[in-house]
Design an enzyme around this catalytic site. Structure first.
Site, PDB file in Angstrom:
ATOM      1  CB  THR A  36      -0.939   0.010   1.360  1.00  0.00           C
ATOM      2  OG1 THR A  36      -0.370  -0.672   2.218  1.00  0.00           O
ATOM      3  CG2 THR A  36      -2.272  -0.629   0.850  1.00  0.00           C
ATOM      4  CB  THR A  37       2.848   3.162   2.055  1.00  0.00           C
ATOM      5  OG1 THR A  37       3.092   2.263   3.128  1.00  0.00           O
ATOM      6  CG2 THR A  37       1.589   3.754   2.503  1.00  0.00           C
ATOM      7  N   GLY A  38       4.401   0.472   0.479  1.00  0.00           N
ATOM      8  CA  GLY A  38       5.752   0.057   0.341  1.00  0.00           C
ATOM      9  C   GLY A  38       6.002  -0.220  -1.301  1.00  0.00           C
ATOM     10  CE1 TYR A 140       1.485   4.662  13.760  1.00  0.00           C
ATOM     11  CE2 TYR A 140       2.148   6.078  15.678  1.00  0.00           C
ATOM     12  CZ  TYR A 140       2.790   5.251  14.768  1.00  0.00           C
ATOM     13  OH  TYR A 140       3.941   4.549  14.539  1.00  0.00           O
ATOM     14  CE  LYS A 144       2.652   1.302  15.588  1.00  0.00           C
ATOM     15  NZ  LYS A 144       3.559   0.173  15.103  1.00  0.00           N
ATOM     16  CG  ASN A 169       9.792  11.965  15.193  1.00  0.00           C
ATOM     17  OD1 ASN A 169       9.484  11.843  16.412  1.00  0.00           O
ATOM     18  ND2 ASN A 169       8.802  12.367  14.507  1.00  0.00           N
ATOM     19  CB  ILE A 184      13.304  14.530   7.622  1.00  0.00           C
ATOM     20  CG1 ILE A 184      13.781  15.038   8.948  1.00  0.00           C
ATOM     21  CG2 ILE A 184      14.437  14.538   6.730  1.00  0.00           C
ATOM     22  CD1 ILE A 184      14.808  14.600   9.569  1.00  0.00           C
TER      23      ILE A 184
HETATM   24  C1  UD2 Z   1       6.145  10.588  13.708  1.00  0.00           C
HETATM   25  C2  UD2 Z   1       5.948   8.902  13.089  1.00  0.00           C
HETATM   26  C3  UD2 Z   1       4.960   8.165  13.735  1.00  0.00           C
HETATM   27  C4  UD2 Z   1       5.474   7.952  15.136  1.00  0.00           C
HETATM   28  C5  UD2 Z   1       6.019   9.036  16.032  1.00  0.00           C
HETATM   29  C6  UD2 Z   1       6.804   8.913  17.168  1.00  0.00           C
HETATM   30  C7  UD2 Z   1       6.008   9.466  10.601  1.00  0.00           C
HETATM   31  C8  UD2 Z   1       5.040   9.764   9.421  1.00  0.00           C
HETATM   32  N1  UD2 Z   1       5.249   9.231  11.942  1.00  0.00           N
HETATM   33  O1  UD2 Z   1       4.924  11.156  14.269  1.00  0.00           O
HETATM   34  O2  UD2 Z   1       4.762   7.116  13.054  1.00  0.00           O
HETATM   35  O3  UD2 Z   1       6.210   6.947  15.440  1.00  0.00           O
HETATM   36  O4  UD2 Z   1       6.922   9.908  15.130  1.00  0.00           O
HETATM   37  O5  UD2 Z   1       7.015   9.792  17.784  1.00  0.00           O
HETATM   38  O6  UD2 Z   1       7.156   9.330  10.737  1.00  0.00           O
HETATM   39  N2  UD2 Z   1       5.506  18.990  10.273  1.00  0.00           N
HETATM   40  C9  UD2 Z   1       5.620  20.074   9.624  1.00  0.00           C
HETATM   41  N3  UD2 Z   1       5.508  20.205   8.150  1.00  0.00           N
HETATM   42  C10 UD2 Z   1       5.092  19.220   7.550  1.00  0.00           C
HETATM   43  C11 UD2 Z   1       4.917  17.926   7.933  1.00  0.00           C
HETATM   44  C12 UD2 Z   1       5.220  17.869   9.462  1.00  0.00           C
HETATM   45  O7  UD2 Z   1       5.945  21.040  10.314  1.00  0.00           O
HETATM   46  O8  UD2 Z   1       5.102  19.265   6.423  1.00  0.00           O
HETATM   47  C13 UD2 Z   1       5.725  18.735  11.561  1.00  0.00           C
HETATM   48  C14 UD2 Z   1       4.391  18.378  12.467  1.00  0.00           C
HETATM   49  O9  UD2 Z   1       3.604  19.284  12.658  1.00  0.00           O
HETATM   50  C15 UD2 Z   1       5.293  17.463  13.622  1.00  0.00           C
HETATM   51  C16 UD2 Z   1       6.465  17.168  13.400  1.00  0.00           C
HETATM   52  O10 UD2 Z   1       6.872  18.044  11.872  1.00  0.00           O
HETATM   53  O11 UD2 Z   1       5.153  18.757  14.782  1.00  0.00           O
HETATM   54  C17 UD2 Z   1       6.696  15.824  12.870  1.00  0.00           C
HETATM   55  O12 UD2 Z   1       5.717  15.334  12.285  1.00  0.00           O
HETATM   56  P1  UD2 Z   1       5.886  13.866  11.452  1.00  0.00           P
HETATM   57  O13 UD2 Z   1       4.590  13.573  10.817  1.00  0.00           O
HETATM   58  O14 UD2 Z   1       7.074  13.722  10.737  1.00  0.00           O
HETATM   59  O15 UD2 Z   1       6.076  12.734  12.648  1.00  0.00           O
HETATM   60  P2  UD2 Z   1       5.344  12.676  13.963  1.00  0.00           P
HETATM   61  O16 UD2 Z   1       6.174  13.141  15.135  1.00  0.00           O
HETATM   62  O17 UD2 Z   1       3.638  13.270  14.100  1.00  0.00           O
END
Ligand code: UD2
Length: 302
Positions: A36-38, A140, A144, A169, A184
């Site tokens: 689906t995503t892989g 989520y 978990k 992350n 990232i």
């Molecule tokens: C990540 C993991 C999740 C979980 C968690 C553990 C992903 C997709 N999700 O959630 O599975 O393991 O970590 O802590 O890897 N942001 C922006 N701009 C953007 C996208 C994101 O500012 O375009 C910000 C977002 O609002 C957040 C931060 O970046 O504050 C991290 O967001 P994320 O979606 O990479 O990961 P997170 O921490 O919600």
């Protein structure tokens, strides 16, 4: 790890495929992935590929039959998507995982479970150790948290060898950008396309970014450790602000793209940073790749 019969669920995805590549030379590795995503091309030739959904018990049974070690990386990984589709998140992240634990019990296979720092929610203090209060702010995180508890339960009740790894992350090559992907990968794609880098909120929120190679390291240690029945944080012990991430990416890519601020994300966690002393002492885990080095290697992949 050598000479084992291994199943990697989600082995065509970002984390699972790195793990599969690390294991495939010295072990017999199967991958179960619904694509689906892989993607199929992420799975090395030497691995046996089974296309199937972990919610499909027949596919799961076929994948588990005959293995002695399971790395369970298949999941709905996006916090945002779990808010949009809580029942899908629950079906994949909880129900299918519970079915997997049950089959692992039937086949007496060790399970290394991908758990998440999302289960802590808004922490009172950072760094966060494993005993910190669990107040997840998203489906989520709830999901978990639930499977992390089931893992312990399966060890205590049935003696199953289970280790839960609470990822912080994760980033690195192969993390594909999309509406539901890690920040990232999103920022890198925006920067490389010369499009605005979208910081959600004021960018003061912090995360502990752990490079994929160190996630693989933690999994390999968990695959053989005696410290079963436990859960470990897997991060670096360091954190950076999202604003700083955007700025580093701007510098490293040399892009003209501007940093813009958009609405904060609902349910977003303010601060996250792992206390990794338990993984250090019980597993011998030690992060090896700094944030900047990891970012450079990720950039090279594009
Ligand atoms: C990540 C993991 C999740 C979980 C968690 C553990 C992903 C997709 N999700 O959630 O599975 O393991 O970590 O802590 O890897 N942001 C922006 N701009 C953007 C996208 C994101 O500012 O375009 C910000 C977002 O609002 C957040 C931060 O970046 O504050 C991290 O967001 P994320 O979606 O990479 O990961 P997170 O921490 O919600």
């Amino acid at each position: 790890i050598t000479g084992k019969q291994i199943l990697v669920t989600g082995g065509a995805g970002f984390i699972g495929s790195h793990l599969t590549r690390a294991l495939v030379d010295e072990n017999d590795v199967r991958v179960l992935d619904a694509l689906t995503t892989g993607s199929r091309s992420n799975v090395p030739e030497e691995a046996t590929f089974i296309e199937g959904d972990i919610r499909d018990e027949t596919a799961l049974e076929r994948a588990i039959d005959g293995v002695d070690l399971i790395f369970h990386e298949a999941a709905l990984v996006s916090v945002t998507r779990s808010i949009d589709e809580p029942t899908t998140s629950h079906a994949i992240n909880v129900n299918a995982t519970l079915a997997l634990l049950e089959k692992a019990r039937d086949h007496d296979a060790r399970v290394v479970l991908a758990s998440s720092a999302a289960m802590y929610g808004h922490p009172e203090t950072v760094p966060i150790d494993e005993t910190a209060p669990k107040r997840p702010t998203s489906p989520y995180g709830i999901d978990k948290h639930t499977v992390d508890q089931y893992a312990r339960q399966y060890h205590e009740q049935y003696g199953l060898e289970v280790v839960a790894l609470r990822y912080f992350n994760v980033f690195g090559p192969g993390q594909v950008a999309g509406p539901y992907s890690g920040v990232i990968s999103v920022f890198l794609e925006q920067a490389l396309a010369g499009e605005p880098i979208t910081v959600e909120g004021d960018g003061s929120q912090t995360r502990d970014f752990v490079y994929i190679d160190d996630i693989v390291q933690a999994n390999c240690l968990a695959g053989t450790t005696d410290a079963v029945g436990r859960a470990f944080n897997v991060g670096t012990g360091e954190s950076v602000t999202i604003r700083a991430v955007a700025e580093r990416i701007q510098e490293q890519t040399g892009t003209d793209a501007e940093i813009v601020h958009v609405d904060p994300r609902s349910g977003d966690i303010e601060h996250s940073r792992a206390d990794i002393s338990a993984a250090r002492s019980a597993l011998g885990f030690e992060p090896t790749v700094s944030f900047d080095a990891g970012l450079e290697q990720t950039l090279e992949w594009y």
